[in-house]
Motif scaffolding. Structure first.
Motif, PDB file in Angstrom:
ATOM      1  N   UNK A 135       0.845  -1.191   0.000  1.00 39.14           N
ATOM      2  CA  UNK A 135       0.000   0.000   0.000  1.00 39.14           C
ATOM      3  C   UNK A 135       0.880   1.241   0.000  1.00 39.14           C
ATOM      4  N   UNK A 136       0.443   2.243  -0.742  1.00 38.24           N
ATOM      5  CA  UNK A 136       1.114   3.548  -0.760  1.00 38.24           C
ATOM      6  C   UNK A 136       0.100   4.617  -0.398  1.00 38.24           C
ATOM      7  N   UNK A 137       0.532   5.667   0.320  1.00 44.64           N
ATOM      8  CA  UNK A 137      -0.398   6.748   0.647  1.00 44.64           C
ATOM      9  C   UNK A 137      -0.872   7.441  -0.622  1.00 44.64           C
ATOM     10  N   UNK A 138      -2.159   7.720  -0.700  1.00 44.94           N
ATOM     11  CA  UNK A 138      -2.741   8.389  -1.858  1.00 44.94           C
ATOM     12  C   UNK A 138      -3.718   9.455  -1.377  1.00 44.94           C
ATOM     13  N   UNK A 286       6.329   4.652   5.719  1.00 40.81           N
ATOM     14  CA  UNK A 286       6.096   3.273   5.264  1.00 40.81           C
ATOM     15  C   UNK A 286       5.745   2.320   6.403  1.00 40.81           C
ATOM     16  N   UNK A 287       6.196   2.627   7.623  1.00 41.85           N
ATOM     17  CA  UNK A 287       5.910   1.756   8.761  1.00 41.85           C
ATOM     18  C   UNK A 287       4.414   1.664   9.053  1.00 41.85           C
ATOM     19  N   UNK A 288       3.669   2.688   8.653  1.00 43.21           N
ATOM     20  CA  UNK A 288       2.229   2.698   8.879  1.00 43.21           C
ATOM     21  C   UNK A 288       1.546   1.559   8.132  1.00 43.21           C
ATOM     22  N   UNK A 289       2.113   1.177   6.989  1.00 41.57           N
ATOM     23  CA  UNK A 289       1.464   0.189   6.117  1.00 41.57           C
ATOM     24  C   UNK A 289       2.013  -1.218   6.301  1.00 41.57           C
ATOM     25  N   UNK A 290       3.127  -1.347   7.003  1.00 36.34           N
ATOM     26  CA  UNK A 290       3.646  -2.669   7.323  1.00 36.34           C
ATOM     27  C   UNK A 290       4.235  -3.394   6.128  1.00 36.34           C
ATOM     28  N   UNK A 291       4.293  -4.723   6.252  1.00 39.95           N
ATOM     29  CA  UNK A 291       4.949  -5.562   5.248  1.00 39.95           C
ATOM     30  C   UNK A 291       4.077  -5.762   4.008  1.00 39.95           C
ATOM     31  N   UNK A 303       6.215  -9.906   3.730  1.00 42.71           N
ATOM     32  CA  UNK A 303       7.642  -9.590   3.671  1.00 42.71           C
ATOM     33  C   UNK A 303       7.828  -8.093   3.818  1.00 42.71           C
ATOM     34  N   UNK A 304       8.566  -7.678   4.859  1.00 37.00           N
ATOM     35  CA  UNK A 304       8.753  -6.256   5.133  1.00 37.00           C
ATOM     36  C   UNK A 304      10.136  -5.760   4.768  1.00 37.00           C
ATOM     37  N   UNK A 305      10.342  -4.465   4.942  1.00 46.88           N
ATOM     38  CA  UNK A 305      11.641  -3.840   4.701  1.00 46.88           C
ATOM     39  C   UNK A 305      12.670  -4.344   5.720  1.00 46.88           C
ATOM     40  N   UNK A 306      13.904  -4.467   5.289  1.00 47.43           N
ATOM     41  CA  UNK A 306      14.962  -4.811   6.223  1.00 47.43           C
ATOM     42  C   UNK A 306      15.140  -3.752   7.293  1.00 47.43           C
ATOM     43  N   UNK A 307      14.800  -2.498   6.957  1.00 53.50           N
ATOM     44  CA  UNK A 307      14.964  -1.393   7.899  1.00 53.50           C
ATOM     45  C   UNK A 307      13.733  -1.178   8.776  1.00 53.50           C
ATOM     46  N   UNK A 308      12.831  -2.146   8.819  1.00 53.00           N
ATOM     47  CA  UNK A 308      11.587  -1.990   9.577  1.00 53.00           C
ATOM     48  C   UNK A 308      11.839  -1.723  11.055  1.00 53.00           C
ATOM     49  N   UNK A 309      11.028  -0.819  11.620  1.00 55.06           N
ATOM     50  CA  UNK A 309      11.103  -0.520  13.044  1.00 55.06           C
ATOM     51  C   UNK A 309       9.967  -1.230  13.788  1.00 55.06           C
ATOM     52  N   UNK A 310       9.850  -0.939  15.066  1.00 55.90           N
ATOM     53  CA  UNK A 310       8.819  -1.573  15.898  1.00 55.90           C
ATOM     54  C   UNK A 310       7.417  -1.368  15.330  1.00 55.90           C
ATOM     55  N   UNK A 311       7.137  -0.161  14.879  1.00 51.05           N
ATOM     56  CA  UNK A 311       5.809   0.139  14.356  1.00 51.05           C
ATOM     57  C   UNK A 311       5.508  -0.687  13.113  1.00 51.05           C
ATOM     58  N   UNK A 312       6.496  -0.818  12.226  1.00 45.20           N
ATOM     59  CA  UNK A 312       6.299  -1.594  11.004  1.00 45.20           C
ATOM     60  C   UNK A 312       6.041  -3.061  11.326  1.00 45.20           C
ATOM     61  N   UNK A 313       6.780  -3.601  12.285  1.00 52.14           N
ATOM     62  CA  UNK A 313       6.588  -4.994  12.680  1.00 52.14           C
ATOM     63  C   UNK A 313       5.191  -5.192  13.264  1.00 52.14           C
ATOM     64  N   UNK A 314       4.814  -4.301  14.173  1.00 50.70           N
ATOM     65  CA  UNK A 314       3.480  -4.394  14.779  1.00 50.70           C
ATOM     66  C   UNK A 314       2.390  -4.345  13.716  1.00 50.70           C
ATOM     67  N   UNK A 315       2.453  -3.373  12.814  1.00 51.64           N
ATOM     68  CA  UNK A 315       1.411  -3.230  11.797  1.00 51.64           C
ATOM     69  C   UNK A 315       1.394  -4.396  10.824  1.00 51.64           C
ATOM     70  N   UNK A 316       2.552  -4.989  10.569  1.00 53.14           N
ATOM     71  CA  UNK A 316       2.611  -6.181   9.718  1.00 53.14           C
ATOM     72  C   UNK A 316       1.884  -7.350  10.374  1.00 53.14           C
ATOM     73  N   UNK A 317       2.106  -7.515  11.666  1.00 55.09           N
ATOM     74  CA  UNK A 317       1.441  -8.600  12.398  1.00 55.09           C
ATOM     75  C   UNK A 317      -0.067  -8.369  12.466  1.00 55.09           C
TER      76      UNK A 317
END
Length: 344
Positions: A135-138, A286-291, A303-317
């Motif tokens: 997903x990308x912001x639009x 990008x962390x808002x949208x997750x993997x 599959x998420x970014x290698x540079x994912x932070x806590x927020x990205x991991x949480x939103x992916x889950x």
């Protein structure tokens, strides 16, 4: 005695994956668990437990650790998944295959993750190649883009299959009714584009009204205008679009920050719009949208970014849990089976 809370099937998280290792993965898993998602942390048990100990109350959360010392590093080859059965990503996808996990999520080696998903889970019937959906912001929320990196070289039929799968995904998981599909090209006219685009356009036009609401060609500027809900393209182009969007968002936010700090008046104005800017930054992050979802394999894989932070991991889950609870795999299987029955 207080009744134990019942949690749904857990999400298997490759706890060692990503540029920053176990720390953001565990933090994101704890945050998701606090939101009601059960998580299996797959990786090196001593490191995971040491990180969990930093989070107060984590022992009472629906988080379990599955020890697997082997990890396919970011600098290793994707083909290593064939010979390293107990690598963390392989354990994650095997847990999905065995029905012990609802989905596999990793911020690690994307090539290894795709290879593991294909080898362990296989493809959905009628799908020739899986695609990565993101997903990308639009303008009016977000736009769904695929493929963003799984397939650099594609055939027209792949794009038609992905349009159908993405349409089902948006209806089931994101509650978008009859989502529109655009084909990325260099002009909106039907006759413009490469031979791949021309051939894919004809296939998509034939699918209109049969599970796909085909809008027609869209240009790069249409993506962020939200002209269509879905944009399909080859993985090479899609990955360039994704990285360009993320890079431009970061630069734009930097410009805004620089401008608001350029004078005393600007700083005062910045204080007045701080809340609105935080909302904008969140929307562009990008962390808002997750993997990204690996769409087309016979099991949920993100599959998420290698540079994912806590927020990205949480939103992916959270997104993985929502996909499972919505019976996305069942709906995708039904859609591809129905498509296979149609003439032509």
């Amino acid at each position: 005695m207080k009744a134990e809370q019942a949690y749904p099937l857990p999400i298997a998280l490759d706890a060692m994956g990503g540029d920053y290792g176990v720390e953001p993965n565990v933090a994101g898993a704890v945050a998701a668990a606090r939101a009601g998602v059960a998580v299996l942390l797959v990786g090196r048990e001593p490191q995971i437990h040491a990180e969990l100990a930093k989070h107060a109350g984590s022992s009472s959360l629906p988080v379990r650790v599955i020890d697997t010392p082997d990890v396919i590093g970011m600098d290793e080859h994707a083909r290593d998944v064939r010979s390293r059965r107990d690598a963390s990503i392989n354990v994650c996808t095997r847990l999905v295959k065995e029905g012990r996990a609802a989905a596999a999520v990793t911020m690690g080696h994307s090539g290894a993750a795709m290879a593991s998903a294909l080898l362990t889970l296989g493809r959905l019937g009628g799908v020739e190649r899986p695609a990565m959906l993101t997903h990308l912001p639009a303008k009016n929320g977000f736009v769904t883009l695929l493929d963003v990196g799984a397939n650099a070289d594609v055939k027209p039929g792949y794009l038609a299959q992905w349009a159908l799968l993405a349409s089902v995904y948006l209806q089931v998981v994101e509650d978008r009714r009859d989502p529109t599909v655009g084909l990325l090209s260099i002009g909106e006219e039907d006759h413009k584009g490469s031979q791949l685009v021309l051939d894919a356009h004809a296939l998509l036009r034939g699918l209109h009204g049969q599970g796909v609401n085909f809008y027609g060609n869209v240009e790069g500027r249409d993506i962020f205008q939200g002209t269509t809900d879905i944009v399909v393209t080859d993985g090479f182009t899609g990955n360039v679009v994704l990285k360009l969007a993320e890079g431009e968002a970061k630069v734009l936010l930097g410009w805004v920050k620089e401008a608001l700090g350029s004078s005393l008046k600007a700083k005062a104005g910045g204080l007045l719009v701080r809340g609105a800017l935080k909302g904008l930054a969140k929307r562009l992050n990008p962390s808002t949208y997750g993997a990204s979802l690996l769409l087309g394999v016979n099991g949920l894989t993100f599959i998420g970014h290698g540079s994912s932070d806590e927020q990205a991991v949480k939103n992916s889950l959270l997104r993985a849990a929502r996909a499972h609870e919505s019976d996305l795999m069942g709906r995708l299987t039904a859609a591809t089976a129905a498509a296979a029955q149609r003439p032509g």
